[in-house]
Design a protein around this motif. Structure first.
Motif, PDB file in Angstrom:
ATOM      1  N   LEU A  21       0.565  -1.483   0.195  1.00 43.30           N
ATOM      2  CA  LEU A  21      -0.076  -0.276   0.088  1.00 43.30           C
ATOM      3  C   LEU A  21       0.662   1.012   0.659  1.00 43.30           C
ATOM      4  CD1 LEU A  21      -2.411   0.896   0.175  1.00 43.30           C
ATOM      5  CD2 LEU A  21      -2.386   1.351   1.869  1.00 43.30           C
ATOM      6  N   ALA A  44      -0.556   7.119   3.169  1.00 43.70           N
ATOM      7  CA  ALA A  44      -0.794   6.002   3.552  1.00 43.70           C
ATOM      8  C   ALA A  44      -0.658   6.262   5.162  1.00 43.70           C
ATOM      9  CB  ALA A  44       0.269   4.383   3.048  1.00 43.70           C
ATOM     10  N   GLY A  48       0.095   1.292   6.677  1.00 44.46           N
ATOM     11  CA  GLY A  48      -0.545   1.049   5.185  1.00 44.46           C
ATOM     12  C   GLY A  48      -1.814  -0.450   5.232  1.00 44.46           C
ATOM     13  N   ARG A  49      -2.883   0.857   6.792  1.00 45.37           N
ATOM     14  CA  ARG A  49      -4.668  -0.566   6.905  1.00 45.37           C
ATOM     15  C   ARG A  49      -5.109   1.298   6.810  1.00 45.37           C
ATOM     16  NH1 ARG A  49      -3.680  -4.608   5.565  1.00 45.37           N
ATOM     17  NH2 ARG A  49      -2.560  -6.234   6.156  1.00 45.37           N
ATOM     18  N   GLU A  50      -4.480   2.116   6.783  1.00 46.30           N
ATOM     19  CA  GLU A  50      -5.489   3.313   6.324  1.00 46.30           C
ATOM     20  C   GLU A  50      -5.089   4.035   4.865  1.00 46.30           C
ATOM     21  OE1 GLU A  50      -7.018   7.206   8.475  1.00 46.30           O
ATOM     22  OE2 GLU A  50      -5.988   5.695   9.200  1.00 46.30           O
ATOM     23  N   VAL A  51      -5.192   4.827   4.146  1.00 43.27           N
ATOM     24  CA  VAL A  51      -5.130   4.936   2.946  1.00 43.27           C
ATOM     25  C   VAL A  51      -5.891   6.313   3.739  1.00 43.27           C
ATOM     26  CG1 VAL A  51      -5.621   5.905   0.515  1.00 43.27           C
ATOM     27  CG2 VAL A  51      -5.645   3.936   1.462  1.00 43.27           C
ATOM     28  N   VAL A  76      -9.204   0.229  -4.381  1.00 38.90           N
ATOM     29  CA  VAL A  76      -7.211  -0.478  -3.855  1.00 38.90           C
ATOM     30  C   VAL A  76      -7.802  -1.697  -3.773  1.00 38.90           C
ATOM     31  CG1 VAL A  76      -6.776  -0.747  -1.419  1.00 38.90           C
ATOM     32  CG2 VAL A  76      -7.094   1.450  -1.985  1.00 38.90           C
ATOM     33  N   TYR A  82      -3.562  -7.675  -0.619  1.00 39.20           N
ATOM     34  CA  TYR A  82      -3.476  -7.728   1.035  1.00 39.20           C
ATOM     35  C   TYR A  82      -3.483  -8.001   1.605  1.00 39.20           C
ATOM     36  CZ  TYR A  82      -7.905  -5.105   0.291  1.00 39.20           C
ATOM     37  OH  TYR A  82      -9.215  -4.545  -0.356  1.00 39.20           O
ATOM     38  N   GLN A  85      -8.145  -5.767   5.950  1.00 41.67           N
ATOM     39  CA  GLN A  85      -9.131  -4.788   5.508  1.00 41.67           C
ATOM     40  C   GLN A  85      -7.773  -3.742   5.838  1.00 41.67           C
ATOM     41  OE1 GLN A  85     -12.738  -4.585   7.245  1.00 41.67           O
ATOM     42  NE2 GLN A  85     -11.824  -3.892   9.186  1.00 41.67           N
ATOM     43  N   ILE A  86      -8.401  -2.685   4.938  1.00 39.40           N
ATOM     44  CA  ILE A  86      -7.486  -1.363   4.724  1.00 39.40           C
ATOM     45  C   ILE A  86      -8.488  -0.081   4.572  1.00 39.40           C
ATOM     46  CG2 ILE A  86      -6.297   1.029   3.122  1.00 39.40           C
ATOM     47  CD1 ILE A  86      -4.764  -2.107   1.928  1.00 39.40           C
ATOM     48  N   ARG A  87      -8.459   0.646   5.744  1.00 36.99           N
ATOM     49  CA  ARG A  87      -9.386   1.970   5.395  1.00 36.99           C
ATOM     50  C   ARG A  87      -9.217   2.787   5.187  1.00 36.99           C
ATOM     51  NH1 ARG A  87     -10.538   4.252  11.825  1.00 36.99           N
ATOM     52  NH2 ARG A  87     -10.959   6.564  11.156  1.00 36.99           N
TER      53      ARG A  87
END
Length: 101
Positions: A21, A44, A48-51, A76, A82, A85-87
């Motif tokens: 990410l 990021a 890398g867990r949030e954009v 994403v 990945y 999850q990405i927030r």
């Protein structure tokens, strides 16, 4: 199969090494993510867990901010691999300051 599961757990934990990410966000400034109207900056965050997407409040209203968040999340999902999850957080902020003398 066990190795893949271990890798998913390892990459999904807090403090995991930087992943794809960060490279994705570094690779795309001025490109896909910034192509949305009113997007000013993209970061990021949280390993890398949030954009975090900063938008210009004069160009993006609350409804458009939600649309930008949805669009970036879909992008994403489609372009990255990945675990977990990405927030996606869209920040639309205006500030005013005055000084008393």
């Amino acid at each position: 199969m066990l190795t893949q599961a271990a890798d998913a757990v390892w990459g999904g934990r807090p403090g995991a090494p930087r992943g794809s990410l960060e490279m994705y966000v570094k690779r795309t400034p001025g490109a896909d993510l910034l192509a949305h109207t009113g997007v000013h900056r993209v970061f990021a965050m949280q390993v890398g867990r949030e954009v975090r997407v900063m938008v210009l409040p004069e160009l993006v209203d609350d409804v458009q901010a939600q649309v930008v968040a949805w669009d970036v999340a879909k992008q994403v999902e489609e372009e990255l691999t990945y675990s977990g999850q990405i927030r996606v957080t869209v920040v639309r902020e205006s500030r005013a300051a005055e000084y008393a003398r």
